[in-house]
Motif scaffolding. Structure first.
Motif, PDB file in Angstrom:
ATOM      1  N   THR A 213      -2.841 -14.350   3.618  1.00 49.31           N
ATOM      2  CA  THR A 213      -3.547 -12.738   4.455  1.00 49.31           C
ATOM      3  C   THR A 213      -2.359 -11.964   3.587  1.00 49.31           C
ATOM      4  O   THR A 213      -1.371 -12.030   2.955  1.00 49.31           O
ATOM      5  CB  THR A 213      -2.440 -12.932   5.306  1.00 49.31           C
ATOM      6  OG1 THR A 213      -3.606 -13.793   5.978  1.00 49.31           O
ATOM      7  CG2 THR A 213      -2.839 -11.893   5.348  1.00 49.31           C
ATOM      8  N   CYS A 214      -3.840 -11.037   2.120  1.00 48.73           N
ATOM      9  CA  CYS A 214      -2.784 -10.376   1.958  1.00 48.73           C
ATOM     10  C   CYS A 214      -2.367  -8.938   2.338  1.00 48.73           C
ATOM     11  O   CYS A 214      -2.874  -8.529   3.755  1.00 48.73           O
ATOM     12  CB  CYS A 214      -4.537  -9.545   0.873  1.00 48.73           C
ATOM     13  SG  CYS A 214      -5.185 -11.032  -0.239  1.00 48.73           S
ATOM     14  N   PRO A 215      -1.577  -8.564   1.406  1.00 48.49           N
ATOM     15  CA  PRO A 215      -1.127  -7.051   2.300  1.00 48.49           C
ATOM     16  C   PRO A 215      -2.182  -5.424   2.475  1.00 48.49           C
ATOM     17  O   PRO A 215      -3.517  -5.998   1.637  1.00 48.49           O
ATOM     18  CB  PRO A 215      -0.143  -6.526   1.923  1.00 48.49           C
ATOM     19  CG  PRO A 215      -0.348  -7.461   0.425  1.00 48.49           C
ATOM     20  CD  PRO A 215      -1.082  -8.198   0.299  1.00 48.49           C
ATOM     21  N   GLU A 216      -1.554  -5.216   3.344  1.00 47.13           N
ATOM     22  CA  GLU A 216      -2.518  -3.431   3.582  1.00 47.13           C
ATOM     23  C   GLU A 216      -4.617  -4.304   3.891  1.00 47.13           C
ATOM     24  O   GLU A 216      -4.599  -3.379   3.139  1.00 47.13           O
ATOM     25  CB  GLU A 216      -2.216  -2.778   2.201  1.00 47.13           C
ATOM     26  CG  GLU A 216      -1.036  -3.034   1.950  1.00 47.13           C
ATOM     27  CD  GLU A 216      -1.350  -2.185   0.298  1.00 47.13           C
ATOM     28  OE1 GLU A 216      -1.523  -1.411  -0.147  1.00 47.13           O
ATOM     29  OE2 GLU A 216       0.249  -1.890  -0.403  1.00 47.13           O
ATOM     30  N   GLN A 217      -4.037  -4.870   4.623  1.00 48.85           N
ATOM     31  CA  GLN A 217      -5.481  -5.107   5.260  1.00 48.85           C
ATOM     32  C   GLN A 217      -6.725  -5.618   4.279  1.00 48.85           C
ATOM     33  O   GLN A 217      -7.375  -5.337   4.705  1.00 48.85           O
ATOM     34  CB  GLN A 217      -6.291  -4.262   5.894  1.00 48.85           C
ATOM     35  CG  GLN A 217      -5.642  -3.708   7.184  1.00 48.85           C
ATOM     36  CD  GLN A 217      -4.158  -3.361   7.807  1.00 48.85           C
ATOM     37  OE1 GLN A 217      -4.206  -2.137   6.613  1.00 48.85           O
ATOM     38  NE2 GLN A 217      -3.576  -3.315   8.024  1.00 48.85           N
TER      39      GLN A 217
END
Length: 399
Positions: A213-217
């Motif tokens: 899961t990448c940061p910042e949506q």
């Protein structure tokens, strides 16, 4: 005030030329050269300042040397094909010019991602008083500098490294590659190697998968462990590493197409005879696929590329994640390119700037992590690739 010759007019070559042209105080003269000068002229027409273009065969040392002797640049920025690294290095030695590239040399006939051929030039460049900087793209390149920066500022000793390259972009085609299809497919279908307990461990291509899961949506993506050349230099230059892995995201459609193309022999690199002519299947496939440099206007979404490092600081274990997020459409608005070419081209310009300003200048052949990371990291924030660093409580891709 310095003069550069940029060799290669593909997607990355276009970005490098745009970014160099934005800094006339550093890159006072630019020559863009390629086998097809028409491509150079098309890039030149997009710029707000005049540059010179030239035709050159990057496989031909004599032709390259003649061009360099005529133009007398301070530096060659090689963004041609990895097969051409050695001929360009030879020409730089012959003409007495510093050298920079974004990817390591690959022999045409075998998908080998190794630095040994270029590291063998160490003494030649040293004796000539010339600097050769290897791998100044994003990965390799910025990810190496990220690792060096984290090691310098956050740890006494680094033990584990995960390089994670997520492209959350969508170009709308069922199958296309974001950079040279031949290089891309060779890379993805090669056996995986990762570093564990002082050795490289080999596993089948794409055999280890994780969710990230990448940061910042940016989103959650399936990432696959694969081999990438920066693992070779980083494990050499950071000998405390106990484990180092490279991960890249791929969509189901891309993987299904790749599997079918592989099954029918279209990804092969051995020449076959067809109607009296020798053709290489993967090169024929390249001719059928969309040119990566045309994907810019239609690619939506973001890239998220970074490194997670585990190690020890003052006797305590800690985990640090350093990453950059880039929007494909932002890149297109600025330099008429998608983010894959942008994230490679900007570090090439910054590496060149480091060399021309004398911050990274030492005779010999060097990987990018061997120089002080701080001025490079500062320039990433200035010139379009801002980064963030966060400390994590836990991190595990083994599930």
């Amino acid at each position: 005030m310095s003069k550069v010759v940029i060799i290669g007019a593909g997607g990355v070559g276009g970005v490098v030329t745009h970014k160099c042209a934005q800094l006339p105080e550093v890159f006072s003269e630019i020559v863009l050269a390629s086998r097809t000068e028409k491509k150079c002229k098309a890039i030149a027409a997009q710029l707000e300042r005049p540059i010179k273009t030239a035709q050159v065969d990057a496989d031909n040392v004599a032709e390259l040397t003649t061009l360099l002797e005529q133009e007398k640049p301070d530096l060659v920025i090689n963004v041609a094909l990895p097969y051409q690294d050695l001929t360009i290095m030879d020409a730089c030695l012959a003409a007495g010019v510093d050298y920079l590239d974004t990817a390591n040399y690959e022999p045409l006939d075998t998908a080998k991602f190794e630095y040994k051929w270029q590291w063998a030039y160490q003494d030649k460049f040293k004796q000539a008083g010339l600097t050769a900087l290897l791998g100044s793209g994003f990965d390799p390149g910025a990810t190496n500098v990220f690792t060096a920066y984290i090691a310098k500022h956050y740890f006494d000793e680094i033990h584990e490294l995960d390089i994670i390259d997520v492209n959350g972009g969508d170009h709308g085609y069922p199958f296309a590659t974001n950079f040279n299809p031949e290089i891309n497919i060779r890379e993805v279908t090669a056996e995986c190697r990762h570093w564990e307990n002082d050795n490289f461990v080999t596993t089948p291509a794409m055999s280890k998968k994780a969710s990230f899961t990448c940061p910042e949506q940016v989103g959650t993506y399936s990432i696959y462990r694969m081999y990438h050349e920066e693992l070779e230099s980083l494990t050499k230059h950071f000998p405390t590493l106990k484990r180092a892995q490279f991960w890249m995201s791929f969509g189901e459609s891309y993987l299904k197409h790749l599997e079918v193309l592989g099954n029918v022999g279209m990804t092969g690199i051995e020449p076959i005879e067809f109607q009296g002519q020798q053709i290489v299947p993967i090169q024929f496939l390249k001719a059928l696929l969309p040119d990566p440099s045309t994907l810019g206007p239609r690619t939506k979404g973001k890239t998220c590329i970074g490194v997670v490092v585990k190690g020890i600081k003052e006797g305590k274990e800690k985990i640090v994640y350093l990453y950059n997020i880039k929007d494909h459409q932002d890149c297109y608005q600025e330099v008429q390119s998608q983010a894959i070419s942008y994230t490679t081209g900007v570090p090439a310009m910054i590496g060149a700037k480091m060399m021309l300003e004398g911050k990274w200048k030492q005779p010999g052949v060097w990987n990018i992590e061997q120089f002080d990371p701080d001025p490079f990291m500062e320039d990433m924030n200035k010139y379009g690739l801002p980064w963030k660093v966060v400390e994590l409580d836990s991190f595990d891709l083994d599930g």
